[in-house]
Design a protein around this motif. Structure first.
Motif, PDB file in Angstrom:
ATOM      1  N   ARG A   1       0.828  -1.212   0.000  1.00 21.16           N
ATOM      2  CA  ARG A   1       0.000   0.000   0.000  1.00 21.16           C
ATOM      3  C   ARG A   1       0.861   1.260   0.000  1.00 21.16           C
ATOM      4  N   GLU A   2       1.921   1.260   0.795  1.00 24.98           N
ATOM      5  CA  GLU A   2       2.820   2.418   0.858  1.00 24.98           C
ATOM      6  C   GLU A   2       3.576   2.604  -0.455  1.00 24.98           C
ATOM      7  N   LEU A   3       3.999   1.506  -1.066  1.00 23.60           N
ATOM      8  CA  LEU A   3       4.688   1.593  -2.356  1.00 23.60           C
ATOM      9  C   LEU A   3       3.769   2.185  -3.420  1.00 23.60           C
ATOM     10  N   LEU A   4       2.512   1.754  -3.430  1.00 27.41           N
ATOM     11  CA  LEU A   4       1.554   2.299  -4.395  1.00 27.41           C
ATOM     12  C   LEU A   4       1.289   3.778  -4.129  1.00 27.41           C
ATOM     13  N   LYS A   5       1.248   4.154  -2.866  1.00 32.16           N
ATOM     14  CA  LYS A   5       1.053   5.567  -2.514  1.00 32.16           C
ATOM     15  C   LYS A   5       2.235   6.403  -2.997  1.00 32.16           C
ATOM     16  N   GLN A   6       3.443   5.930  -2.744  1.00 29.65           N
ATOM     17  CA  GLN A   6       4.624   6.667  -3.181  1.00 29.65           C
ATOM     18  C   GLN A   6       4.709   6.730  -4.702  1.00 29.65           C
ATOM     19  N   THR A   7       4.233   5.695  -5.359  1.00 29.92           N
ATOM     20  CA  THR A   7       4.233   5.689  -6.821  1.00 29.92           C
ATOM     21  C   THR A   7       3.327   6.789  -7.356  1.00 29.92           C
ATOM     22  N   GLU A   8       2.174   6.958  -6.712  1.00 28.24           N
ATOM     23  CA  GLU A   8       1.220   7.964  -7.166  1.00 28.24           C
ATOM     24  C   GLU A   8       1.606   9.383  -6.753  1.00 28.24           C
ATOM     25  N   LYS A   9       2.089   9.536  -5.518  1.00 30.96           N
ATOM     26  CA  LYS A   9       2.295  10.876  -4.968  1.00 30.96           C
ATOM     27  C   LYS A   9       3.742  11.243  -4.712  1.00 30.96           C
TER      28      LYS A   9
ATOM     29  N   ASP B   1      11.443   5.690  -3.739  1.00 31.77           N
ATOM     30  CA  ASP B   1      11.141   4.433  -4.416  1.00 31.77           C
ATOM     31  C   ASP B   1       9.745   4.524  -5.008  1.00 31.77           C
ATOM     32  N   ARG B   2       9.658   4.308  -6.296  1.00 32.71           N
ATOM     33  CA  ARG B   2       8.381   4.289  -6.984  1.00 32.71           C
ATOM     34  C   ARG B   2       8.305   3.007  -7.782  1.00 32.71           C
ATOM     35  N   CYS B   3       7.167   2.750  -8.354  1.00 32.07           N
ATOM     36  CA  CYS B   3       6.972   1.499  -9.071  1.00 32.07           C
ATOM     37  C   CYS B   3       6.270   1.789 -10.391  1.00 32.07           C
TER      38      CYS B   3
END
Length: 127
Positions: free
Chosen positions: A46-54, A60-62
């Motif tokens: 969930r945190e990885l997806l959040k960082q990817t979006e924002k 680290d993004r994905c």
């Protein structure tokens, strides 16, 4: 490939480790510890997806390619279906398709309880 993304590799490693767990032979205390571990794994995603979006470029993004190449969706489904309790019937239609404890943990991390969990589910669906 996607293995260069450390956070995604961390999540996939955690999810793979959960796939080999045998819940029938666990003590209650170990079961609680594993649920906590499951939650930590899902919160990592969930945190990885959040960082990817924002997130910022330096975080680290994905990419969509990394998510698809790593088969996140398939691994999540295997995680949710692992060790689902079987019924007396051999009819596959009547068998539960998911592990109820793991579903509760997933719902807690990505369900509609709070703004953060709703956004987490939306990000997961976008991914």
């Amino acid at each position: 490939g996607w293995q260069a993304n450390k956070r995604l590799v961390e999540f996939m490693t955690l999810l793979e480790s959960h796939a080999s767990e045998v819940t029938d032979q666990m003590s209650e205390g170990l079961g609680v510890a594993l649920q906590s571990s499951h939650m930590a794994s899902l919160l990592t995603l969930r945190e990885l997806l959040k960082q990817t979006e924002k997130g910022h470029v330096i975080e680290d993004r994905c990419t969509a390619y990394e998510l698809e190449s790593s088969s996140v969706a398939g691994h999540l489904l295997r995680f949710l279906k692992h060790d689902a309790l079987s019924t007396v019937s051999d009819d596959p239609i009547r068998r539960p398709s998911i592990n109820s404890d793991r579903w509760k943990t997933f719902h807690e991390a990505f369900g509609g309880k709070t703004k953060q969990t709703r956004k987490g589910l939306a990000r997961l669906m976008k991914a």
